[in-house]
Design a protein around this motif. Structure first.
Motif, mmCIF file in Angstrom:
data_model
loop_
_atom_site.group_PDB
_atom_site.id
_atom_site.type_symbol
_atom_site.label_atom_id
_atom_site.label_comp_id
_atom_site.label_asym_id
_atom_site.label_seq_id
_atom_site.Cartn_x
_atom_site.Cartn_y
_atom_site.Cartn_z
ATOM 1 N N TYR A 65 -85.202 -21.539 34.285
ATOM 2 C CA TYR A 65 -84.703 -22.332 35.404
ATOM 3 C C TYR A 65 -83.978 -21.409 36.383
ATOM 4 O O TYR A 65 -83.318 -20.458 35.967
ATOM 5 N N PHE A 86 -81.315 -21.530 39.829
ATOM 6 C CA PHE A 86 -80.308 -22.380 40.456
ATOM 7 C C PHE A 86 -79.726 -21.685 41.681
ATOM 8 O O PHE A 86 -79.720 -20.451 41.785
ATOM 9 N N TYR A 107 -75.919 -22.129 43.700
ATOM 10 C CA TYR A 107 -74.610 -22.765 43.772
ATOM 11 C C TYR A 107 -73.903 -22.286 45.028
ATOM 12 O O TYR A 107 -74.070 -21.134 45.458
ATOM 13 N N GLN A 153 -70.067 -21.803 46.774
ATOM 14 C CA GLN A 153 -68.635 -21.747 46.512
ATOM 15 C C GLN A 153 -67.905 -21.681 47.857
ATOM 16 O O GLN A 153 -67.780 -20.626 48.463
ATOM 17 N N LEU A 175 -67.302 -24.641 42.497
ATOM 18 C CA LEU A 175 -68.735 -24.330 42.501
ATOM 19 C C LEU A 175 -69.510 -25.623 42.690
ATOM 20 O O LEU A 175 -69.371 -26.561 41.910
ATOM 21 N N PHE A 179 -73.163 -27.403 42.910
ATOM 22 C CA PHE A 179 -74.575 -27.287 42.561
ATOM 23 C C PHE A 179 -75.427 -27.653 43.781
ATOM 24 O O PHE A 179 -75.202 -28.675 44.438
ATOM 25 N N ARG A 227 -81.859 -26.902 41.369
ATOM 26 C CA ARG A 227 -82.443 -26.320 40.167
ATOM 27 C C ARG A 227 -83.954 -26.331 40.344
ATOM 28 O O ARG A 227 -84.528 -27.292 40.839
ATOM 29 N N PHE A 248 -74.314 -18.377 45.240
ATOM 30 C CA PHE A 248 -74.754 -17.706 44.014
ATOM 31 C C PHE A 248 -76.122 -18.215 43.596
ATOM 32 O O PHE A 248 -76.365 -19.434 43.555
ATOM 33 N N GLY A 296 -82.499 -19.347 30.683
ATOM 34 C CA GLY A 296 -83.650 -19.573 29.840
ATOM 35 C C GLY A 296 -83.628 -20.997 29.330
ATOM 36 O O GLY A 296 -82.800 -21.812 29.751
ATOM 37 N N THR A 303 -79.157 -18.977 25.595
ATOM 38 C CA THR A 303 -79.335 -18.182 26.809
ATOM 39 C C THR A 303 -78.355 -18.672 27.853
ATOM 40 O O THR A 303 -78.407 -19.823 28.276
ATOM 41 N N PRO A 304 -77.440 -17.806 28.267
ATOM 42 C CA PRO A 304 -76.439 -18.264 29.221
ATOM 43 C C PRO A 304 -77.013 -18.381 30.628
ATOM 44 O O PRO A 304 -78.103 -17.899 30.912
ATOM 45 N N LEU A 305 -76.243 -19.005 31.477
ATOM 46 C CA LEU A 305 -76.554 -19.022 32.894
ATOM 47 C C LEU A 305 -76.133 -17.662 33.438
ATOM 48 O O LEU A 305 -74.956 -17.318 33.400
ATOM 49 N N PHE A 358 -75.640 -15.169 36.516
ATOM 50 C CA PHE A 358 -75.424 -15.270 37.952
ATOM 51 C C PHE A 358 -75.678 -13.944 38.655
ATOM 52 O O PHE A 358 -75.432 -12.861 38.095
ATOM 53 N N GLY A 359 -76.127 -14.024 39.889
ATOM 54 C CA GLY A 359 -76.075 -12.874 40.770
ATOM 55 C C GLY A 359 -74.645 -12.656 41.233
ATOM 56 O O GLY A 359 -73.751 -13.450 40.919
ATOM 57 N N LYS A 360 -74.422 -11.602 41.990
ATOM 58 C CA LYS A 360 -73.062 -11.276 42.409
ATOM 59 C C LYS A 360 -72.620 -12.071 43.636
ATOM 60 O O LYS A 360 -71.469 -11.976 44.051
#
Lengths: 115, 115
Positions: free
Chosen positions: B33, B35, B37, B39, B45, B47, B50, B91, B96, B101-103, B105-107
């Motif tokens: 998936y 996403f 977000y 901020q 954050l 949403f 997705r 972001f 996964g 599998t965590p979410l 994030f990009g920076k």
């Protein structure tokens, strides 16, 4: 209203003084996690929990503890905070990541300063 | 390992200009998936969208649109006719479908829309 509630929103503490940041969700979600956000690094996962009494380390677990005694609560514990743990912390909850249409709901964030 | 790259650290545009935020991801999973977000300056954050990996249809929601291209592992986000209220850090994130599998994030990309 579906929500994730973190407390406190702001906290200034001194090095070595144990603290707990609480997180509670009202959506009966199985999956909860903690992230820290630092400038230039984005959000990084600290710990996650797939269900009650099931927790595991994320990418940056050093210096943190968590517990999941009830489904709705997932507190983050800093036994001996240090200045490098000064950060913005987010708690998130979601249905199982493998479930279609899963979405992570985030708390409002806790800005922690350790002096 | 999973990775999300947002090459644009900061972007400034004048109100009413269109702007595209780039997101490139890496994963070995066949199902995943993506996403986005937002901020805002208040810190929470929010949403936005997705996208499942097996659905490459582009999506439009008002002034927002997303271009998912599996062939280039990209999931870019375009804001049309930008407004000052769009100023925020955005972001991109990847998850996964298995439970551990965590979410990731990009920076983040800081967008400033100038009136």
């Amino acid at each position: 209203e579906a929500q994730v509630t973190q407390n406190p929103r702001y906290l200034i503490t001194v090095t070595g003084k144990k603290l707990t940041v609480t997180c509670s969700q009202n959506m009966n979600h199985e999956y909860m996690s903690w992230y820290r956000q630092d400038p230039g690094l984005g959000l990084r996962q600290i710990y996650y929990s797939m269900n009650v009494e099931v927790t595991d380390k994320g990418d940056v677990p050093e210096g943190y503890k968590v517990s999941r005694k009830e489904k709705r609560n997932f507190p983050l514990i800093l036994e001996s905070p240090s200045p490098n743990q000064t950060s913005l912390y987010f708690c998130a909850s979601s249905t199982h990541p493998g479930v279609p249409n899963t979405e992570a709901f985030f708390g409002q964030g806790t800005r922690l300063t350790v002096v | 390992a999973q990775k999300v790259t947002q090459a644009q650290t900061e972007i400034s545009v004048v109100e009413k200009e269109d702007v595209t935020l780039d997101c490139v991801y890496e994963t070995r999973d066949t199902t995943y998936y993506l996403f986005w977000y937002k901020q805002p300056p208040s810190g929470e954050l929010v949403f936005l969208i997705r996208r499942n990996s097996f659905d490459e249809q582009n999506e439009i929601s008002g002034r927002y649109s997303w271009n998912f291209q599996k062939s280039t592992s990209s999931f870019n986000f375009t804001i049309t006719a930008s407004q000052v209220v769009d100023s925020a850090v955005y972001f991109c994130a990847l998850s996964g479908t298995s439970g551990n599998t965590p979410l990731v994030f990009g920076k983040g990309t800081r967008l400033s829309v100038i009136a």
